[in-house]
Structures are given as C-alpha cells and as structure tokens.
Design a protein around this motif. Sequence first.
Motif, PDB file in Angstrom:
ATOM      1  N   ASN A 286       0.845  -1.194   0.000  1.00 22.43           N
ATOM      2  CA  ASN A 286       0.000   0.000   0.000  1.00 22.43           C
ATOM      3  C   ASN A 286       0.882   1.247   0.000  1.00 22.43           C
TER       4      ASN A 286
ATOM      5  N   SER B 238      -0.461  -2.504  -3.789  1.00 18.61           N
ATOM      6  CA  SER B 238      -1.399  -2.642  -2.677  1.00 18.61           C
ATOM      7  C   SER B 238      -1.357  -4.083  -2.145  1.00 18.61           C
ATOM      8  N   ASP B 239      -2.104  -4.322  -1.067  1.00 17.30           N
ATOM      9  CA  ASP B 239      -2.219  -5.690  -0.552  1.00 17.30           C
ATOM     10  C   ASP B 239      -2.801  -6.562  -1.645  1.00 17.30           C
TER      11      ASP B 239
ATOM     12  N   ARG C  43      -6.534  -6.492  -1.666  1.00 18.30           N
ATOM     13  CA  ARG C  43      -7.246  -5.212  -1.719  1.00 18.30           C
ATOM     14  C   ARG C  43      -7.760  -4.941  -3.112  1.00 18.30           C
TER      15      ARG C  43
ATOM     16  N   TYR D 111       4.361   2.109   9.704  1.00 16.20           N
ATOM     17  CA  TYR D 111       3.593   2.081   8.454  1.00 16.20           C
ATOM     18  C   TYR D 111       2.725   0.822   8.397  1.00 16.20           C
TER      19      TYR D 111
ATOM     20  N   SER E 125      -0.118   1.199  10.900  1.00 12.41           N
ATOM     21  CA  SER E 125      -1.169   2.145  10.486  1.00 12.41           C
ATOM     22  C   SER E 125      -2.060   1.525   9.409  1.00 12.41           C
ATOM     23  N   ILE E 126      -1.463   0.717   8.535  1.00 14.76           N
ATOM     24  CA  ILE E 126      -2.260   0.050   7.491  1.00 14.76           C
ATOM     25  C   ILE E 126      -3.168  -0.993   8.137  1.00 14.76           C
TER      26      ILE E 126
ATOM     27  N   ASP F 283      -5.912   0.651   9.827  1.00 15.33           N
ATOM     28  CA  ASP F 283      -6.654   1.510   8.908  1.00 15.33           C
ATOM     29  C   ASP F 283      -6.747   2.944   9.432  1.00 15.33           C
TER      30      ASP F 283
END
Length: 363
Positions: free
Chosen positions: A24, A135-136, A139, A340, A343-344, A347
């Motif tokens: 991400n 991105s993941d 996702r 990081y 936080s991902i 969310d």
Amino acid sequence: MPIGELLLTTLKLVTESKQNFLRNIWYYALPAERIKAGQMLAKQLLGEPVVFGRTQAGEVFALRDICPHRAVPLSCGRFDGKEIECAYHGWRFDDGGTCTAIPALNDDRDLDLSKFQVRRYPVREVQGNIWIYMSDLDRCDEREPQQTVPEIAGFEGVTHQSTFTMKFPCFIDHAVVGLMDPSHVPFVHRAWWWRSDTILTDEIKAFDPSPYGFTMRRHRLERQTFFYRLLGGDAEVEIAFRLPGVRIEQIVTNTNRVCNLTVITPISETETEVTTMFYTTIPWFKPLRWLIQPFITTFLGQDRDMVVKQQIGLKYNPPLMLIRDADTQAIWYYQLRAEYLKSIGEDREFSNPVKSQILHWRS
Ligand code: FES
Ligand SMILES: [Fe+2]
C-alpha cells in the motif's frame, strides 16, 4: 553510557520484516524512457510478475503478467497499442485489465467478459520515472491511492539527465540501511575522487521528520571532495529519506543545483534493485554523463560487494546490532516501517515516529 542504551539489538525487527514487503505504498518501477508507445515490458516487483505497457496515446499502465485463462504471461503475447492479446488462446485485455474478447466463444454465448479481470496496478509517470502502487494482494486494485508519488522540488516537469541501476542480492532492508549508513563510507568508498583519507572526523547533523521519513537539515559540506568541487564548489546539502526506500539528496553549489535521487525496489525476497539518477542545472552534465557513469558504477559496486559479503554471514541468521548515533537513521527506518505496517493494519493515518534531533557520529 550503559551498553543497553548504546546498542539496540534489532534481530526482532529484522526477522519480523523479513520476507514481508511494505505494501500500500508507491515503489519506483523503471525509467519512463524504457517503454515507448505500443511497447510492453515485463518486470518482477515484490515477487509479483508485472507487465508494463504504453498505449499509442502515450498512457502507461501495469497489469499482473499472468493470463487468467491458463497462466501464460501476457507479456508473451501481442500488444497493438490498445489491447494485449494472449499468446496461447488469443484472449484480449485492455489497459485496465478487463477482458474484451475470447476468440473461442461462439457468437450465441452471452458471457460477461468483464468478469475475467487481470489485476491492475495504479501507475504514475513523474519526472521521467514510472512509479507503481503495490497494494495488498487482497485489496481492490481500483481504489486510487491517496498518497502521492515522491517528487524532486525545483525540477518539476523535468526528466533526469542520467540514470543507473544495479541489482543487489539481498532483501530490501539491507540495501536501504546501507543507503543511510554514514559509518561505512570511509571504509567502503575509499577512492581519490570521493574519500581518499582514512581519518575519521566528528559529524554533527540536525534531522527533522518529513513525509514518511526524515530529512538531514541543509548544511555546508565541510569536506569538499573532488566530486563536489566538480559541481561548482562550496556545496550545501540536504538529504531526505522516505519509505519504502527513496533518498533525495539536494546539492546547491556556487553555480549549480544538483539532485541525486536513489530509489530501492524489491524484485524478490533475495534480490533488490538500486537505481540512482541525477537532475541538474549543469549544462555539460548530460552530454558528458558517460564520463561520470564509471564513477557511479564503482561507487554502487562497492556497496553491492559489501552486501554480497554480508550475505555470507546472514545465512547463519545472527542477531544484528545498531549503535547510536551512527545507526540512528537505520533505527528510524525500522521504526518508520513498523509504524507504516501498523497504520495500514489499523486503517488509520500514519504517525511519523521520528522527532527532530541532532545526531553525533564519526565518519
Ligand atoms: S492462457 Fe491466455 S488465452 Fe489461454
Ligand atoms: Fe555506500
């Protein structure tokens, strides 16, 4: 100072991050000039096969390089500047990854082709470079990233004047940490044109948090090497680092402005690409860039050779140490990376763990 304060054992951080790419986030993919209109280019990134293409209209796109039918790489097929035709059974896909044709279907079969979607990666073309948002895996690819691509201030709309890439046989973290490691310089980069003396001096540098990373505050270079004198003398330097592996060094001399952008992209868990490029106001730079190229090859090669040696020891999975203040930037990298990921996972907004600080070391 107690040894516990001086040393920070990062074995936990290193093993946690091993084989775990930051996702991400925007990664540097390749120089824009590598893909002309109507061309495709296959490249592995973060262990994923990706095909880049540029439409006849000039737009760059990136898709997962695997046909959803029976897995032949799309890059093995034909590209007419609008759609890719798979080499095996001729399924066609547009630049958004949507299937537009399955030649084997009878006309009376009413099939919704858009169900056969190839993963699409957001891409940006900025200042002569192509960036890709990884991105993941689970996702939705269609979601446009909020985060912006790193840009070089003062060179808006301008393309780099020289670029050079080298592959390092290591996981991304070791290449990134090498990039922000001041204490290896007098030992690894010993050369008349860069650093010929072996006398270490005290370094005192101020750092501030900056987007997704930190910045070494602008300062006058005490050690004016041959390379900096070549750029015009009396150099002032500011160096910014941001995740996942982007280093922007801005050099201002009496007469010129030079920016060195170095970007680190994981190809796989065991291979990492390091690309370094220059943006300059120096009129002779572009025509004479071939003169500079051997120096850059030597410089990066010295770092790569050390990574090759480091791999010999890393095979035994030893605990690694980081010492303050010489390794504080590396400590920040691991902290930024951990925050990081957190936080991902939660969310929420990224909260920069770096605080303004003066660092002292000898190099
Ligand atoms: S494998 Fe691609 S069309 Fe069959
Ligand atoms: Fe180095």
